[in-house]
Design an enzyme around this catalytic site. Sequence first.
Site: not given
Length: 683
Positions: A53, A122, A178, A492
């Site tokens: 940032e 932001k 952030c 098996w």
Amino acid sequence: MSSFFSPYRHEFIRLAACVPQVAVAEPQRNAASIEAMLSAGDEARTSLMVFPELGLSAYAIDDLLFQDALLDAVEREIDRLVDVSRKLFPVFVVGAPLRAQGHLYNCGIVIYRGHLLGAVPKIYLPNYREFYERRHFTSGERIAGRTITVAGRQAPFGTDLLFGAAGEIAFTFHVEICEDLWVPEPPSGAAALAGAEILLNLSASNITIGKAQMRRLLCASQSARCLCAYAYSAAGAGESTTDLAWDGQAGIFELGEDLAETERFSANPEIAFADVDIGRIRQERMRMNTFADCARANASTQPGFRNLAFDFSPTHEPLPLRRNIERFPYVPADPAMLQDNCYEAYNIQVQGLAQRLKAAGLNKLVIGVSGGLDSTQASIVSARTMDRLGLPRTNILAYTLPGFATSGATKANAWRLIKALGASGGEIDIRPAARQMMGDIGHAAATGEAHYDVTFENIQAGLRTDYLFRLANHNGGLVVGTGDLSELGLGWCTYGVGDQMSHYNPNVSVAKTLIQHLIRFVAANGELGPETAAVLYDILATEISPELVPPGADGAIQSTENVVGPYALQDFNLFYTTRYGFRPSKIAYLSWNAWADVARGVWPANTPETARRAYRLAEIKHWLRVFLLRFFQLSQFKRSALPNGPKISSGGSLSPRGDWRAPSDASAAVWLRELEKTVPDEG
């Protein structure tokens, strides 16, 4: 088409979370540091790189953010990085303060091959404790459909941006910054529901005691909840330490797993590289229908995203995989995790068997003990079940049922185990009954001829189970199954009146590679006493064999793994086939990365030196071919008629009532063709 030995061929995308050394309020120096790391990312053929940032200006510069000279310098360096990007392989995201319409925004800027793809502001600006971001920035909340001009370049601007790489290797990513991750509803959640497979976070989170672990938890949980990859980069050395300190924590997470992390408090620039599995992410989203439900609900209430497409050309060259691949998907190499897994698996088995015994209104268990791994683990679980229910261990009716190839060593170990556990023991020699049956049906072995075919083997396996069921009827008990997940995957086991059947099987979802560690776990924790522990360690050292065919002239015993393949490889194949539905070529590629080099990676604790071996690609391909035929074409009818038993791990159930539902008459041709066409014979 990329080389088979390139991660890009197998739907991996290389990410880098970067921590450059920041110079406070010196955009030119910061851009130079970013450029140097971009060169390293380009050399590593990284697809996508994320930086911290406000990395071009530095984060902790307070009111210097209002200085036009600084903001002008930031834009000049963005312009230079766009020019530099023309010759670089990666898409990258840098952090910078940007002016738009009279406001200042804290932005993540996406750059690729000479283009400014977009800028994301932001949204959540912290203004508590040490943070004071609202003094400088305007929130990006509700900014959508807009553009921004940066150094004369116009680009999409808003919180509604998804970036989509188009072409041979496609992926979609989203950017948040952030604090956006620390709120109850991170913006990346809506982005993931809208199609973002990779979420990027540019952060400048300062460090206080305990905060690093909280960041890991947030990133890991967001990657798990959003079924995605999450790359996080935080500021490190060079930020102003006026009142704060910085540790430079960066990491890459996928579906809750921590793939890579930088060294914290480093004096040097750091990069965490990891190849994230876009194919795995898409598989999980396709399987988890509730993710799609949530996406539909979210789309009806939230504004949409702009999908910004760009052409991305992957590299075709061989590259080392930047990701740890566990050799044993059912057995983690981390000792603490292995201990926890063994504790949980063991107690799931005990709880399941105890509940079934109570529900049936019975108080006795009947079990066949061979001296091998599977019956040993089932016997241990039976003993602990009796303890938990407050019943005497003598209520376990344990029988050895020796046949034509039973060795003295395994029979002796079976008896030692029965006595050490305090069970009621018995022995029934099945050979007379087997000879009678072979004579009745005209089998050559009835007259002593060495004709050891599948009929010869299954007569013995069937008689053992038949005796156990009749003993259960006779004594009012419940037959405990012993066969494991690996055997079911490979078919098996003897169908019907054979080791495929029981009243309840606590081992049904336990892989062969895990069972030995469960036995070691019980031996080491001391709850069954030193005498039992000694027997368990002896059993662990015994070669895996069905002991149905007498030894040859050279004395060699019948080996299961010579027929169906090494359980180490077949458990690997089983996990990635059933848990993720990967194509054979990808499974082979992952297996090659896990097994080609004995020195690569960490082995689970207590793995014997004799078991620490490598496998060539040709061996991996051969045994994968065996697995595909047996799993898809030959064995499903056995799994369609399974008795009950508890699911143990997320990749460990073949019950038709649970994780795996498939037709019994399918062909393996599609998988075999893909294997032969795509996987080379040697690496």
